[in-house]
Design a protein around this motif. Sequence first.
Motif, PDB file in Angstrom:
ATOM      1  N   LEU A  21      41.106  27.895  25.836  1.00  0.00           N
ATOM      2  CA  LEU A  21      40.091  27.644  26.981  1.00  0.00           C
ATOM      3  C   LEU A  21      38.865  28.274  26.708  1.00  0.00           C
ATOM      4  N   ALA A  22      37.660  28.441  27.031  1.00  0.00           N
ATOM      5  CA  ALA A  22      36.615  28.849  27.735  1.00  0.00           C
ATOM      6  C   ALA A  22      35.233  27.880  28.794  1.00  0.00           C
ATOM      7  N   PRO A  23      34.515  29.160  29.590  1.00  0.00           N
ATOM      8  CA  PRO A  23      33.631  28.618  30.193  1.00  0.00           C
ATOM      9  C   PRO A  23      32.315  28.032  28.800  1.00  0.00           C
ATOM     10  N   TYR A  24      31.982  27.430  29.102  1.00  0.00           N
ATOM     11  CA  TYR A  24      31.114  26.122  28.509  1.00  0.00           C
ATOM     12  C   TYR A  24      29.832  27.628  27.989  1.00  0.00           C
ATOM     13  N   VAL A  26      31.295  27.464  15.400  1.00  0.00           N
ATOM     14  CA  VAL A  26      31.899  26.387  16.148  1.00  0.00           C
ATOM     15  C   VAL A  26      31.559  26.005  16.621  1.00  0.00           C
ATOM     16  N   HIS A  27      32.146  24.749  17.472  1.00  0.00           N
ATOM     17  CA  HIS A  27      31.262  23.361  18.017  1.00  0.00           C
ATOM     18  C   HIS A  27      32.402  24.191  19.227  1.00  0.00           C
ATOM     19  N   ALA A  28      31.343  23.399  21.218  1.00  0.00           N
ATOM     20  CA  ALA A  28      31.019  24.209  21.688  1.00  0.00           C
ATOM     21  C   ALA A  28      32.392  23.733  22.600  1.00  0.00           C
ATOM     22  N   GLY A  29      33.590  22.803  22.381  1.00  0.00           N
ATOM     23  CA  GLY A  29      34.954  22.174  22.472  1.00  0.00           C
ATOM     24  C   GLY A  29      34.751  21.037  23.523  1.00  0.00           C
ATOM     25  N   VAL A  30      35.900  20.349  23.807  1.00  0.00           N
ATOM     26  CA  VAL A  30      36.096  19.472  24.574  1.00  0.00           C
ATOM     27  C   VAL A  30      35.639  19.939  26.202  1.00  0.00           C
ATOM     28  N   MET A  89      34.711  24.359  32.283  1.00  0.00           N
ATOM     29  CA  MET A  89      35.829  25.206  31.508  1.00  0.00           C
ATOM     30  C   MET A  89      36.408  23.429  30.572  1.00  0.00           C
ATOM     31  N   MET A  90      35.750  24.677  29.055  1.00  0.00           N
ATOM     32  CA  MET A  90      35.955  23.783  27.633  1.00  0.00           C
ATOM     33  C   MET A  90      37.112  23.794  26.995  1.00  0.00           C
ATOM     34  N   VAL A  91      37.559  22.983  26.230  1.00  0.00           N
ATOM     35  CA  VAL A  91      38.907  22.884  25.409  1.00  0.00           C
ATOM     36  C   VAL A  91      38.353  23.383  23.941  1.00  0.00           C
ATOM     37  N   ARG A  92      38.925  24.267  22.987  1.00  0.00           N
ATOM     38  CA  ARG A  92      38.618  24.416  21.710  1.00  0.00           C
ATOM     39  C   ARG A  92      39.603  23.920  21.307  1.00  0.00           C
ATOM     40  N   PHE A  93      39.865  22.931  19.786  1.00  0.00           N
ATOM     41  CA  PHE A  93      41.487  22.589  19.505  1.00  0.00           C
ATOM     42  C   PHE A  93      41.049  23.023  18.099  1.00  0.00           C
ATOM     43  N   PRO A  94      42.159  23.784  17.777  1.00  0.00           N
ATOM     44  CA  PRO A  94      42.075  23.229  16.138  1.00  0.00           C
ATOM     45  C   PRO A  94      41.329  21.943  15.161  1.00  0.00           C
ATOM     46  N   PRO A  95      42.181  21.770  13.669  1.00  0.00           N
ATOM     47  CA  PRO A  95      41.542  21.086  12.924  1.00  0.00           C
ATOM     48  C   PRO A  95      43.035  19.891  13.532  1.00  0.00           C
ATOM     49  N   ASN A  96      42.247  18.684  13.117  1.00  0.00           N
ATOM     50  CA  ASN A  96      43.788  17.844  13.026  1.00  0.00           C
ATOM     51  C   ASN A  96      44.113  18.062  14.740  1.00  0.00           C
ATOM     52  N   HIS A  97      43.546  18.387  15.553  1.00  0.00           N
ATOM     53  CA  HIS A  97      44.424  17.977  16.970  1.00  0.00           C
ATOM     54  C   HIS A  97      44.249  16.292  17.484  1.00  0.00           C
ATOM     55  N   PRO A  98      45.151  15.821  17.428  1.00  0.00           N
ATOM     56  CA  PRO A  98      44.441  14.239  18.101  1.00  0.00           C
ATOM     57  C   PRO A  98      44.020  14.375  19.175  1.00  0.00           C
TER      58      PRO A  98
END
Length: 312
Positions: free
Chosen positions: A236-239, A255-259, A162-171
């Motif tokens: 959140l979504a799977p890689y 969009v970047h895949a996320g963290v 599972m990956m998390v995609r953040f909005p811009p400027n998220h810490p």
Amino acid sequence: MEMSQLTYFKAVAQYGSFTKAADALHVTQSALSRSIGALEQDVGFPVFERKGNHIYLTIDGQALLTATIEALNMLSSAVDASRARAGLEHGAVRIGIAESVFLKNIVRQFLREYPNVHIFCKILSEGQIQRSLEEGEINFAVTRERPVGPKIQWEEIFSDRMMVRFPPNHPLIERDSVYLTELSEDHFIISNVGYDMQSEIVALCHLAGFHPHITYEGCGEDLAGLLVDDGLGIMLAPYSIGQGVKALGNAMSHVHAGVPIMDDFASSKIGIATKKGQFQSDAARKLMEMICGYYKVLGKKSHGFHVISGEK
């Protein structure tokens, strides 16, 4: 006895209702009733018993249903074998896909290479996948769970996370990895609500010890992505889904895949399920080969997600 009688009999047994079976078969209920009546005359015993508004298989009907399913499966395999002689020119493939599996990009690539193949692709629940495989209604299924059943075999092809995609400027947007508890104060955008109106994301948050604050819950990856871009929450979504969306080349392809989320329960396995001994056409085998190849490349890109520099 006619083949249509057996097909109608199987449908009524499957749906437990003449009305539902008639709708699924696109025939009138009276025509369906006449066909079942003719079948009972041919075999010499009743196949259903009626109690109030419900119908049930008789003991003899249950035995006939087992034989009917086997006979129809044999016929289907024979037809598939005949079609397979045309190779990838006029083949047909029937696929079952679990709710959280993304194959649109692979199907698109396959049909670009083999435009004359007919692909029937349907999202199914875990129980529907098991039944469809056992009854020979689909060639194979791509799932996140190993379907149960002595006639079903399953081969793992990818270890997902599972990956998390953040909005811009998220810490936390520059982190290499996170744990789900670090997101307990965020607002969530959820786009993958299941058949039972429950979300896998909510269940994962409960495993992490909190209930998520939900801003949006529904369908549509595009809308969810735009809401994240607007700073209204995290997603959140799977890689594998994120990579599939990017490969499809839609509005979210930049969009970047996320963290990655590094909790043990935030990982899953993807595999291909088939029925033991079932005939597979050239088209079905080629599509399975393409799916396995795609996930093999995806596995190399992910490097197993052994990224822990952001560990708490």
